[in-house]
Design a protein around this motif. Structure first.
Motif, PDB file in Angstrom:
ATOM      1  N   LEU A   1      12.592  10.536  -0.215  1.00 60.04           N
ATOM      2  CA  LEU A   1      11.720  10.626   0.957  1.00 60.04           C
ATOM      3  C   LEU A   1      11.062   9.282   1.257  1.00 60.04           C
ATOM      4  N   MET A   2      10.692   8.557   0.201  1.00 58.93           N
ATOM      5  CA  MET A   2      10.104   7.230   0.401  1.00 58.93           C
ATOM      6  C   MET A   2      11.134   6.272   0.976  1.00 58.93           C
ATOM      7  N   TRP A   3      12.384   6.390   0.549  1.00 64.33           N
ATOM      8  CA  TRP A   3      13.442   5.547   1.106  1.00 64.33           C
ATOM      9  C   TRP A   3      13.600   5.842   2.598  1.00 64.33           C
ATOM     10  N   LEU A   4      13.617   7.120   2.966  1.00 68.11           N
ATOM     11  CA  LEU A   4      13.726   7.495   4.380  1.00 68.11           C
ATOM     12  C   LEU A   4      12.550   6.935   5.176  1.00 68.11           C
ATOM     13  N   TYR A   5      11.368   7.069   4.633  1.00 71.24           N
ATOM     14  CA  TYR A   5      10.187   6.541   5.314  1.00 71.24           C
ATOM     15  C   TYR A   5      10.310   5.032   5.508  1.00 71.24           C
ATOM     16  N   THR A   6      10.711   4.330   4.448  1.00 77.83           N
ATOM     17  CA  THR A   6      10.752   2.875   4.487  1.00 77.83           C
ATOM     18  C   THR A   6      11.856   2.340   5.390  1.00 77.83           C
ATOM     19  N   PHE A   7      13.045   2.895   5.299  1.00 82.51           N
ATOM     20  CA  PHE A   7      14.194   2.308   5.987  1.00 82.51           C
ATOM     21  C   PHE A   7      14.626   3.028   7.258  1.00 82.51           C
ATOM     22  N   VAL A   8      14.120   4.226   7.503  1.00 82.33           N
ATOM     23  CA  VAL A   8      14.523   4.948   8.706  1.00 82.33           C
ATOM     24  C   VAL A   8      13.351   5.111   9.678  1.00 82.33           C
ATOM     25  N   PHE A   9      12.206   5.543   9.176  1.00 78.52           N
ATOM     26  CA  PHE A   9      11.098   5.879  10.067  1.00 78.52           C
ATOM     27  C   PHE A   9      10.064   4.776  10.245  1.00 78.52           C
ATOM     28  N   SER A  10       9.984   3.841   9.320  1.00 73.99           N
ATOM     29  CA  SER A  10       8.973   2.780   9.395  1.00 73.99           C
ATOM     30  C   SER A  10       9.548   1.571  10.123  1.00 73.99           C
ATOM     31  N   SER A  11       8.684   0.858  10.826  1.00 75.60           N
ATOM     32  CA  SER A  11       9.139  -0.334  11.549  1.00 75.60           C
ATOM     33  C   SER A  11       9.224  -1.555  10.652  1.00 75.60           C
ATOM     34  N   LYS A  12       8.487  -1.549   9.549  1.00 72.36           N
ATOM     35  CA  LYS A  12       8.584  -2.663   8.606  1.00 72.36           C
ATOM     36  C   LYS A  12       9.226  -2.191   7.315  1.00 72.36           C
ATOM     37  N   THR A  13       9.868  -3.088   6.602  1.00 71.37           N
ATOM     38  CA  THR A  13      10.498  -2.725   5.331  1.00 71.37           C
ATOM     39  C   THR A  13       9.769  -3.450   4.219  1.00 71.37           C
TER      40      THR A  13
ATOM     41  N   ARG B   1       0.822  -1.210   0.000  1.00 71.58           N
ATOM     42  CA  ARG B   1       0.000   0.000   0.000  1.00 71.58           C
ATOM     43  C   ARG B   1       0.856   1.261   0.000  1.00 71.58           C
ATOM     44  N   GLU B   2       1.957   1.237   0.762  1.00 66.75           N
ATOM     45  CA  GLU B   2       2.840   2.400   0.817  1.00 66.75           C
ATOM     46  C   GLU B   2       3.416   2.724  -0.549  1.00 66.75           C
ATOM     47  N   GLY B   3       3.791   1.694  -1.308  1.00 71.13           N
ATOM     48  CA  GLY B   3       4.325   1.901  -2.649  1.00 71.13           C
ATOM     49  C   GLY B   3       3.301   2.485  -3.605  1.00 71.13           C
ATOM     50  N   LYS B   4       2.052   2.036  -3.470  1.00 69.70           N
ATOM     51  CA  LYS B   4       0.989   2.555  -4.326  1.00 69.70           C
ATOM     52  C   LYS B   4       0.682   4.019  -4.009  1.00 69.70           C
ATOM     53  N   VAL B   5       0.645   4.337  -2.714  1.00 66.99           N
ATOM     54  CA  VAL B   5       0.401   5.729  -2.319  1.00 66.99           C
ATOM     55  C   VAL B   5       1.552   6.611  -2.792  1.00 66.99           C
ATOM     56  N   ALA B   6       2.781   6.137  -2.607  1.00 68.37           N
ATOM     57  CA  ALA B   6       3.953   6.898  -3.045  1.00 68.37           C
ATOM     58  C   ALA B   6       3.958   7.063  -4.560  1.00 68.37           C
ATOM     59  N   ALA B   7       3.491   6.056  -5.285  1.00 68.23           N
ATOM     60  CA  ALA B   7       3.428   6.155  -6.749  1.00 68.23           C
ATOM     61  C   ALA B   7       2.442   7.236  -7.174  1.00 68.23           C
ATOM     62  N   ALA B   8       1.308   7.304  -6.506  1.00 69.07           N
ATOM     63  CA  ALA B   8       0.325   8.346  -6.830  1.00 69.07           C
ATOM     64  C   ALA B   8       0.896   9.730  -6.527  1.00 69.07           C
ATOM     65  N   ILE B   9       1.570   9.852  -5.404  1.00 70.20           N
ATOM     66  CA  ILE B   9       2.195  11.133  -5.045  1.00 70.20           C
ATOM     67  C   ILE B   9       3.280  11.487  -6.051  1.00 70.20           C
ATOM     68  N   ALA B  10       4.102  10.505  -6.438  1.00 67.17           N
ATOM     69  CA  ALA B  10       5.176  10.753  -7.411  1.00 67.17           C
ATOM     70  C   ALA B  10       4.602  11.202  -8.749  1.00 67.17           C
TER      71      ALA B  10
END
Length: 88
Positions: free
Chosen positions: A71-83, A45-54
Motif C-alpha cells: 500500500l505504501m508503494w502504491l501511495y508513493t509511486f501511483v497516487f503521490s506526486s513526489k517520490t 515523513r511519509e516513511g515514518k508515518v508508514a513505519a508507525a502504521i506497520a
C-alpha cells in the motif's frame, strides 16, 4: 533503487508478515523489524508515518492481512506526486 525493486521487496515483506499466522511469536521480531525496513525503503515523513502504521499493524493480532508495504508503494509511486525513496 528502482521502483520495481522496491515493489518486489514490498511484496516479499508483506508475505513475510503472514508467517505470524503459523508462528504467532514471530510478531515480536517482525513488528519492530518491519517498522525499521519501512523507514529504510521510504524516506521522509511519509516513511515514518508508514513505519508507525506497520509496527501497529504487525503487533496487533489479526491485522497481518493488511499489505502495508505494498500500500505504501502504491501511495508513493501511483497516487503521490513526489517520490520519496531511499538511495543505496
Amino acid at each position: 533503487m528502482s521502483k520495481y525493486k522496491i515493489l518486489a521487496l514490498s511484496i516479499f515483506f508483506d508475505a513475510l508478515g503472514y508467517v505470524s499466522f503459523v508462528f504467532p511469536a514471530f510478531d515480536f521480531v517482525w513488528a519492530p523489524l518491519s517498522a525499521f525496513l519501512m523507514t529504510k525503503l521510504y524516506k521522509g515523513r511519509e516513511g515514518k508515518v508508514a513505519a508507525a502504521i506497520a509496527f501497529v499493524e504487525e503487533a496487533l493480532p489479526f491485522l497481518d492481512v493488511v499489505p502495508t508495504f505494498s500500500l505504501m508503494w502504491l501511495y508513493t509511486f501511483v497516487f503521490s506526486s513526489k517520490t520519496s525513496i531511499s538511495n543505496p
